[in-house]
Design an enzyme around this catalytic site. Structure first.
Site, PDB file in Angstrom:
ATOM      1  N   LYS A   4       0.953  -3.469   3.651  1.00  0.00           N
ATOM      2  CA  LYS A   4       2.000  -2.544   3.226  1.00  0.00           C
ATOM      3  C   LYS A   4       3.106  -2.484   4.271  1.00  0.00           C
ATOM      4  O   LYS A   4       3.563  -1.427   4.670  1.00  0.00           O
ATOM      5  CB  LYS A   4       1.409  -1.169   2.949  1.00  0.00           C
ATOM      6  CG  LYS A   4       0.482  -1.206   1.752  1.00  0.00           C
ATOM      7  CD  LYS A   4      -0.046   0.136   1.427  1.00  0.00           C
ATOM      8  CE  LYS A   4      -0.992   0.011   0.245  1.00  0.00           C
ATOM      9  NZ  LYS A   4      -1.706   1.240   0.008  1.00  0.00           N
ATOM     10  N   TYR A  61       6.480  -5.182   5.906  1.00  0.00           N
ATOM     11  CA  TYR A  61       7.227  -6.436   5.862  1.00  0.00           C
ATOM     12  C   TYR A  61       7.369  -6.998   7.266  1.00  0.00           C
ATOM     13  O   TYR A  61       7.088  -6.326   8.257  1.00  0.00           O
ATOM     14  CB  TYR A  61       8.616  -6.206   5.248  1.00  0.00           C
ATOM     15  CG  TYR A  61       8.556  -5.637   3.856  1.00  0.00           C
ATOM     16  CD1 TYR A  61       8.014  -6.373   2.806  1.00  0.00           C
ATOM     17  CD2 TYR A  61       9.028  -4.360   3.586  1.00  0.00           C
ATOM     18  CE1 TYR A  61       7.955  -5.858   1.524  1.00  0.00           C
ATOM     19  CE2 TYR A  61       8.968  -3.835   2.314  1.00  0.00           C
ATOM     20  CZ  TYR A  61       8.438  -4.584   1.281  1.00  0.00           C
ATOM     21  OH  TYR A  61       8.370  -4.070   0.021  1.00  0.00           O
ATOM     22  N   ILE A 110       8.027  -0.827   7.265  1.00  0.00           N
ATOM     23  CA  ILE A 110       7.033  -0.274   6.355  1.00  0.00           C
ATOM     24  C   ILE A 110       7.508  -0.422   4.909  1.00  0.00           C
ATOM     25  O   ILE A 110       8.700  -0.397   4.617  1.00  0.00           O
ATOM     26  CB  ILE A 110       6.697   1.194   6.681  1.00  0.00           C
ATOM     27  CG1 ILE A 110       7.884   2.117   6.455  1.00  0.00           C
ATOM     28  CG2 ILE A 110       6.172   1.321   8.101  1.00  0.00           C
ATOM     29  CD1 ILE A 110       7.535   3.582   6.575  1.00  0.00           C
ATOM     30  N   CYS A 111       6.563  -0.590   4.008  1.00  0.00           N
ATOM     31  CA  CYS A 111       6.860  -0.780   2.590  1.00  0.00           C
ATOM     32  C   CYS A 111       7.113   0.579   1.941  1.00  0.00           C
ATOM     33  O   CYS A 111       6.228   1.421   1.880  1.00  0.00           O
ATOM     34  CB  CYS A 111       5.696  -1.495   1.913  1.00  0.00           C
ATOM     35  SG  CYS A 111       5.932  -1.687   0.144  1.00  0.00           S
ATOM     36  N   LEU A 112       8.332   0.766   1.461  1.00  0.00           N
ATOM     37  CA  LEU A 112       8.692   2.010   0.785  1.00  0.00           C
ATOM     38  C   LEU A 112       9.259   1.756  -0.607  1.00  0.00           C
ATOM     39  O   LEU A 112       9.769   2.670  -1.243  1.00  0.00           O
ATOM     40  CB  LEU A 112       9.729   2.772   1.611  1.00  0.00           C
ATOM     41  CG  LEU A 112       9.291   3.266   2.978  1.00  0.00           C
ATOM     42  CD1 LEU A 112      10.466   3.867   3.731  1.00  0.00           C
ATOM     43  CD2 LEU A 112       8.181   4.276   2.852  1.00  0.00           C
TER      44      LEU A 112
END
Length: 182
Positions: free
Chosen positions: A111, A113, A118-120
């Site tokens: 989760k 990149y 952070i993946c949001l």
């Protein structure tokens, strides 16, 4: 904000909404937006401290306010895990949310990149788009980074991908005390 718990809704409700639609290339309007960002961050920090939920420190890393750095932490099993935090304000801000980076966690979870961003995308970015330009940095921390830390840090700790600073220092101290005297 369906799906958010009452505490999160209450906290978000106490963060001032921003009104200036300006990005880093907008001169005086950007300076006005920065003032609003600081007001919102100060309010959010005050709310967190009043609720004994202080979990980050952040400041602009350059005079233009386009680079931000700091530290965030999460308490899991009564132990505090700290992470350096950084992000750049995108040129298309506030239409585009900042990509929050935790560089020390890069590559430790799916989760995230490249570069520790952070993946949001699934949960936060639609909310940001719906609330542009009213949301700012404080909202990104509250509704983006905080839930990400709450979801990911326990998994990273329990899987051994993240170690507490005391656990990392322990083997070095043990080997130093086991060394023969000279």
């Amino acid at each position: 904000m369906e799906g958010w718990d009452k505490g999160t809704k209450s906290t978000v409700g106490e963060i001032p909404l921003l009104s200036t639609r300006a990005g880093p290339r907008d001169g005086e309007a950007w300076r006005q937006r920065l003032k609003e960002e600081y007001r919102a961050l100060i309010a959010y920090t005050s709310v967190n401290k009043a609720k004994d939920n202080d979990w980050f420190r952040i400041a602009a890393a350059n005079p233009e306010g386009t680079r931000w750095e700091g530290t965030c932490w999460y308490v899991h099993n009564l132990r505090r895990y700290e992470f350096p935090l950084q992000f750049d304000i995108p040129v298309a801000y506030p239409q585009v949310a900042p990509e929050i980076e935790l560089p020390t966690l890069d590559g430790k979870t799916h989760k995230m990149y490249r570069g520790g961003k952070i993946c949001l995308t699934v949960h936060f970015k639609p909310l940001w788009a719906k609330n542009c330009p009213r949301f700012g940095i404080a909202h990104a921390l509250c509704l983006g980074l905080a839930p990400w830390l709450a979801a990911e840090v326990p998994i990273l700790v329990d899987s051994g991908m993240v170690k507490h600073k005391d656990d990392e220092a322990a083997p070095t101290e043990a080997s130093a005390s086991a060394a023969p005297p000279s």
